[in-house]
Scaffold this active site. Structure first.
Site, short mmCIF file in Angstrom:
data_model
loop_
_atom_site.label_atom_id
_atom_site.label_comp_id
_atom_site.label_asym_id
_atom_site.label_seq_id
_atom_site.Cartn_x
_atom_site.Cartn_y
_atom_site.Cartn_z
N THR A 51 0.84 -1.20 0.00
CA THR A 51 0.00 0.00 0.00
C THR A 51 0.87 1.25 0.00
O THR A 51 2.07 1.19 0.30
CB THR A 51 -0.90 0.04 1.25
OG1 THR A 51 -0.08 0.13 2.43
CG2 THR A 51 -1.79 -1.19 1.33
N ASP A 52 0.25 2.38 -0.35
CA ASP A 52 0.95 3.66 -0.23
C ASP A 52 0.05 4.63 0.54
O ASP A 52 -1.00 4.23 1.03
CB ASP A 52 1.38 4.19 -1.60
CG ASP A 52 0.20 4.55 -2.49
OD1 ASP A 52 -0.91 4.83 -1.97
OD2 ASP A 52 0.37 4.56 -3.71
N GLN A 53 0.48 5.87 0.64
CA GLN A 53 -0.26 6.78 1.52
C GLN A 53 -1.61 7.21 0.97
O GLN A 53 -2.35 7.92 1.66
CB GLN A 53 0.60 7.99 1.90
CG GLN A 53 0.90 8.95 0.77
CD GLN A 53 1.76 10.10 1.26
OE1 GLN A 53 2.72 9.91 2.01
NE2 GLN A 53 1.45 11.32 0.85
N MET A 54 -1.97 6.77 -0.24
CA MET A 54 -3.35 6.97 -0.70
C MET A 54 -4.27 5.94 -0.03
O MET A 54 -5.49 6.02 -0.17
CB MET A 54 -3.46 6.78 -2.22
CG MET A 54 -3.06 7.98 -3.03
SD MET A 54 -3.73 7.87 -4.73
CE MET A 54 -5.46 8.35 -4.48
N GLY A 55 -3.66 4.92 0.61
CA GLY A 55 -4.47 3.90 1.28
C GLY A 55 -4.85 2.76 0.35
O GLY A 55 -5.67 1.90 0.71
#
Lengths: 149, 149, 149, 149
Positions: free
Chosen positions: C22-26
């Protein structure tokens, strides 16, 4: 606590080594073991009866990694099937410690051991406490008064 | 639009190949080029005068990747210095298209070309429009009336 | 060739979304889809009766990625089970083209489609030809004279 | 050895946090710190006057990771500039130990500390010894007889 009981506490899950996980030495790049430990924690949660994703999404509580360590014994290679064994080593409502064994599925050879420590936090990375309804999952692992840190 | 002008539009940034980016073929694993494109976009934003991190954090707007493509011409290797060249190919207030060239810094050899398309979304991944104050950065790249499909 | 036959050609494998993906966009970072395509290719080889690892190790032949493309339809999230569907789109003894569908296991929703092209090379990344004994695996997919590039 | 001298031994390099390095907590995923340590080692080699890539390619010698540990003090975020500080803690011709500090470039805040141990191996992952011509780089760090393990 005897060796047999400790062994029973491990939850096992299997990962298959991906090509992208290898590096130019021809073996798995060492940083991926921390990702496998994480896969092991998610499997551990499922085994205990809850979803780590839910704990984050519904409760807004996170187990932020505070420490991680790994000792690499023997390399893993592309297409190897790997057993990730995960157990809670120690738990309070503020700090959870896991330990891991990484073994080759074919033969059971020990490839690595490791441990991580996690601080319970809220969405803003501030220290918090395990939500009440999740405590039983972590504490059932460690009898009252036990200190195996 | 002439070749010279297009060339001027590229923003350049340099990455150095990390060991973790290689795979057992002894070259950079192909998925990392998409990460380098992303590094290129962040550098492009900085060059235009804003921070992509701020656009997300302050405006709650995201450029979600809708398409990505890459053609690999020549492999990149550990410790190589790589030039990532990034330009906007087409922009509306709903969709941004970037294109990329990946070149070896030593010699300028073309290693890969690529393109990505991004949909402007809100925090919940729903389609949105570029915040007013950010439009100038993207639209200055492409003259009014141009058809840059 | 009818729709039903094409569908039968897909080999399916399942991956479970890792937190690290995952990344910080969720949601899952888009570069990971190329890694999942690779997981799909390895599963495709196993389904056909051989190991890609063996082809590299024993024959010294590699399927080097020359092109990759992905269209992202709907985001994947942490702990989602994902079906990776992989088929050969076109094969010669020098170039193999695969196509992919990424679907949610729960519900079957289409998350992404993609394709990759691979050049057969030797250990030194020089163009080569598929080893004789491996051709049947790839060519059985595409009837003589078919051109579905 | 005094504090000042130890500080001088650190070689510094800067990395900028990539979007792909974040996870859904909104901070850098913890496994990336091991990759940054590796970037630090490569910079350390360059600072001492040689290339790790050359040591592998020309001498066929590798510094295989045998242990890695990290303590995370404060999260790193997308677009942050990060200083990776790398020093040899102990070196013999068979085992090299590094230690690391990860600091925020803006403000110098300590984000993490870590250490890795490496076994000198040949191409086949068998234990070996540092090639003669490379020893000076590692041993100049640690006075004869010193044992700072």
């Amino acid at each position: 606590m005897g060796k047999r009981e400790i062994d029973r506490e491990y939850v096992e899950t299997v990962v298959k080594v991906r090509y992208a996980e290898t590096d130019q030495m021809g073996v798995v790049h060492h940083a991926n073991y921390l990702v496998w430990f994480e896969v092991g924690r998610v499997a551990w949660c499922r085994d205990k009866g809850f979803s780590y994703a839910d704990m984050e999404a519904e409760e807004g509580h996170y187990l932020m990694v505070a420490e991680a360590g790994c000792r690499y014994k023997s390399p893993a290679r592309f297409e190897d099937e790997i057993i990730v064994r995960t157990a809670v080593a120690k738990a309070t409502d503020r700090v959870i410690r896991y330990r891991y064994e990484i073994r080759s599925k074919a033969g059971g050879r020990l490839l690595a051991t490791g441990e991580t420590a996690h601080v319970v936090t809220d969405r803003s990375c501030r220290p918090s406490r395990l939500p009440e309804r999740y405590r039983k999952y972590f504490f059932s692992e460690t009898p009252a008064g036990a200190d195996r840190g």
